[in-house]
Enzyme design. Structure first.
Site, PDB file in Angstrom:
ATOM      1  N   HIS A   1       0.805  -1.226   0.000  1.00  0.00           N
ATOM      2  CA  HIS A   1       0.000   0.000   0.000  1.00  0.00           C
ATOM      3  C   HIS A   1       0.834   1.270   0.000  1.00  0.00           C
ATOM      4  O   HIS A   1       0.284   2.353  -0.078  1.00  0.00           O
ATOM      5  CB  HIS A   1      -0.929   0.018   1.216  1.00  0.00           C
ATOM      6  CG  HIS A   1      -0.213   0.248   2.520  1.00  0.00           C
ATOM      7  ND1 HIS A   1       0.613  -0.674   3.079  1.00  0.00           N
ATOM      8  CD2 HIS A   1      -0.196   1.314   3.350  1.00  0.00           C
ATOM      9  CE1 HIS A   1       1.108  -0.195   4.224  1.00  0.00           C
ATOM     10  NE2 HIS A   1       0.635   1.018   4.401  1.00  0.00           N
TER      11      HIS A   1
HETATM   12  N1  UDP Z   1      -3.066  -6.373   8.341  1.00  0.00           N
HETATM   13  C1  UDP Z   1      -4.306  -6.963   8.535  1.00  0.00           C
HETATM   14  N2  UDP Z   1      -5.027  -7.335   7.432  1.00  0.00           N
HETATM   15  C2  UDP Z   1      -4.569  -7.164   6.177  1.00  0.00           C
HETATM   16  C3  UDP Z   1      -3.296  -6.577   5.984  1.00  0.00           C
HETATM   17  C4  UDP Z   1      -2.569  -6.174   7.094  1.00  0.00           C
HETATM   18  O1  UDP Z   1      -4.736  -7.161   9.667  1.00  0.00           O
HETATM   19  O2  UDP Z   1      -5.277  -7.534   5.235  1.00  0.00           O
HETATM   20  C5  UDP Z   1      -2.329  -5.907   9.533  1.00  0.00           C
HETATM   21  C6  UDP Z   1      -0.915  -6.399   9.658  1.00  0.00           C
HETATM   22  O3  UDP Z   1      -0.883  -7.642  10.301  1.00  0.00           O
HETATM   23  C7  UDP Z   1      -0.257  -5.322  10.485  1.00  0.00           C
HETATM   24  C8  UDP Z   1      -1.008  -4.080  10.080  1.00  0.00           C
HETATM   25  O4  UDP Z   1      -2.213  -4.508   9.455  1.00  0.00           O
HETATM   26  O5  UDP Z   1      -0.462  -5.516  11.859  1.00  0.00           O
HETATM   27  C9  UDP Z   1      -0.156  -3.284   9.144  1.00  0.00           C
HETATM   28  O6  UDP Z   1      -0.853  -2.251   8.640  1.00  0.00           O
HETATM   29  P1  UDP Z   1      -0.287  -1.371   7.441  1.00  0.00           P
HETATM   30  O7  UDP Z   1       0.544  -2.221   6.551  1.00  0.00           O
HETATM   31  O8  UDP Z   1      -1.474  -0.664   6.885  1.00  0.00           O
HETATM   32  O9  UDP Z   1       0.591  -0.276   8.180  1.00  0.00           O
HETATM   33  P2  UDP Z   1       2.124  -0.165   8.538  1.00  0.00           P
HETATM   34  O10 UDP Z   1       2.454  -1.265   9.496  1.00  0.00           O
HETATM   35  O11 UDP Z   1       2.914  -0.223   7.287  1.00  0.00           O
HETATM   36  O12 UDP Z   1       2.217   1.169   9.202  1.00  0.00           O
END
Ligand code: UDP
Length: 371
Positions: free
Chosen positions: A211
Site C-alpha cells: 500500500h
Molecule cells: N493487516 C491486517 N489485514 C490485512 C493486511 C494487514 O490485519 O489484510 C495488519 C498487519 O498484520 C499489520 C497491520 O495490518 O499488523 C499493518 O498495517 P499497514 O501495513 O497498513 O501499516 P504499517 O504497518 O505499514 O504502518
C-alpha cells in the site's frame, strides 16, 4: 494485569486513526481501563480498516470520532490538529498517547504540544533515514515533541540519543505488536479452517500486502510487483488495500491481478492465521516486518528503505520492485524447510509481550513527575 485505577476517568487521550495504530495501542487502552479516552481521527474510515479492528480487540466505541480521511497530507494534518486542539481545549487530558508515524500521530503531537499537554510517543526512535518518506518526517517531528519516547529496541534508543533527545525522555519497552499478536493469533485448528477457505496448504503459499505510495502510486512499480508475485511457483494471497485497489483500476492492471488470490483487507485474526501458516511474506508494511519475527516467517520487504533494521539479515530482506523479488523469494521457496527451521531458532528483536505494561509504567512515572 490491574487497570490504572488511580488515574482519573478519561484522563489519558489515546489518539489513533489507522489500522496499525489500533493493533499496537489496543493493549495500552485495555491497561488504562477507565482512564483511557479513545480519540479516533478517521484517517482510516473504511469499516475493514477501522471498526473491524476496534471490534476484534474488544475496544469500545471511540469517545471522540473525528472525520479527516481522504484529503491531502497537509490538509489531513491541519484538520486533525485543529480538531484535536479544540477537543483538548474543551476537555484537557493529563496526557496524550500516540503511536507510530502516521499523519494522525503528528497531528496528535502538535495539538498536545500546543496545549502544553504531556505527550507520549509509542514506537519512538524508528528511522529509515529516507527523507522521501512522509512517515520519516512524522516520526522525527513527533519524537522531538514527545515528553516520553517509548522505544521498542536499543537501536531506536540510539537513534534518539544521536538526535540529541535526552536519555530521561526515553524508555526501551519492546514493541506492543508482540502482545497484540499473542492476543489474536487463532489456534491451529482455526488457522487450518482459514487455509481451507482459500484452498491453501500450510507453508504452500505466499502472503503479500502492498500500500505504500512508492510502490502503488507508480504504474511501473505496481506492474512489476504484481507481475513478480504472479510468477512465483506457489499461490499468492493478496489482501488488497483500498489505495492499491484504486491504483490497479486507475493503471488498468486488473489482468495482472488475475494470477493472484485477491481478497478484501482481512481482519487481524484472519490475517494472522494466514501469516502464521504461509511459506513467506512479501510486503511493504512496517508492522508485517515485526510480525514476521514473532511468527518466525521470512519476509521480503519491497521498499527503498526500512526503519526496522533489527530484522534485516534474519527474518527480512530488502529488495526493490522487479526481478530481485522473484530471485530472493524463489531461493527461499526452494529451501523452505531449512529456512523455517533456522528462523524458528532465531530470537525476535521486539521483546516478550510486555511492551504495553512497560509503557504504562513509564507513563505513570511521567504523570507523577508532571504531577
Ligand atoms: N493487516 C491486517 N489485514 C490485512 C493486511 C494487514 O490485519 O489484510 C495488519 C498487519 O498484520 C499489520 C497491520 O495490518 O499488523 C499493518 O498495517 P499497514 O501495513 O497498513 O501499516 P504499517 O504497518 O505499514 O504502518
Amino acid at each position: 494485569m490491574a487497570h490504572v485505577e488511580d488515574l482519573a476517568r478519561r484522563s489519558v487521550a489515546v489518539v489513533l486513526g489507522t489500522r496499525p495504530e489500533i493493533v499496537k495501542l489496543a493493549e495500552i487502552v485495555r491497561l488504562l481501563g477507565p482512564a483511557a479516552r479513545l480519540v479516533h481521527t478517521g484517517q482510516h474510515y473504511a469499516h475493514e480498516l477501522a471498526r473491524l479492528f476496534l471490534d476484534e480487540f474488544d475496544l469500545p466505541e471511540p469517545d471522540v470520532q473525528l472525520t479527516v480521511g481522504g484529503t491531502s497530507r497537509g490538509q489531513q494534518i491541519a484538520e486533525a490538529t485543529g480538531r484535536l486542539d479544540a477537543h483538548f481545549a474543551a476537555e484537557p487530558p493529563a496526557a496524550v498517547v500516540v503511536q507510530g508515524d502516521t499523519n494522525t500521530v503528528l497531528a496528535g503531537a502538535l495539538a498536545a504540544n500546543a496545549r502544553g499537554i504531556a505527550l507520549v510517543h509509542v514506537e519512538a526512535g524508528l528511522r529509515s533515514f529516507d527523507r522521501a518518506m512522509p512517515e520519516e518526517h512524522n516520526r522525527v517531528l513527533t519524537d522531538h515533541l514527545a515528553d516520553l519516547c517509548l522505544a521498542p529496541t536499543e537501536v531506536n534508543r540510539a537513534n534518539l540519543l544521536a538526535e540529541g533527545i535526552a536519555d530521561e525522555r526515553i524508555a526501551v519497552t519492546g514493541n506492543t505488536v508482540v502482545e497484540a499478536l499473542q492476543r489474536l493469533l487463532p489456534p491451529a485448528a482455526e488457522r487450518q479452517l482459514e487455509l481451507a477457505s482459500f484452498g491453501l496448504q500450510a507453508a504452500g503459499f505466499v502472503l503479500a500486502t502492498f500500500h505504500r505510495p512508492e510502490n502503488v502510486d507508480r504504474p511501473d512499480h505496481l506492474a512489476a510487483i504484481l507481475g513478480e508475485l504472479g510468477a512465483l511457483p506457489v499461490p499468492v494471497v493478496l489482501p488488497l488495500h483500498p489505495r492499491t485497489a484504486a491504483r490497479v483500476r486507475a493503471f488498468g492492471l486488473e489482468d495482472v491481478l488475475a494470477k493472484l488470490v485477491v481478497t478484501e483487507p482481512l481482519g487481524y485474526r484472519r490475517f494472522l492465521a494466514l501469516a502464521a501458516e504461509c511459506a513467506a511474506l512479501v510486503s511493504d508494511s512496517g508492522g508485517v516486518q515485526e510480525e514476521a519475527s514473532v511468527l518466525k516467517r521470512p519476509v521480503l520487504v519491497v521498499r527503498n528503505s526500512t526503519e526496522r533494521p533489527e530484522v534485516l539479515g534474519t527474518f527480512a530482506e530488502l529488495v526493490r520492485p522487479g526481478p530481485d523479488m522473484g530471485r530472493v523469494a524463489g531461493g527461499w521457496l526452494a529451501q523452505l524447510d531449512r529456512l523455517h527451521l533456522r528462523l524458528a531458532e532465531e530470537p525476535g528483536p521486539y521483546g516478550d509481550g510486555t511492551a504495553s505494561a512497560r509503557s504504562m509504567a513509564a507513563l505513570r512515572q511521567l504523570l507523577a513527575r508532571s504531577g
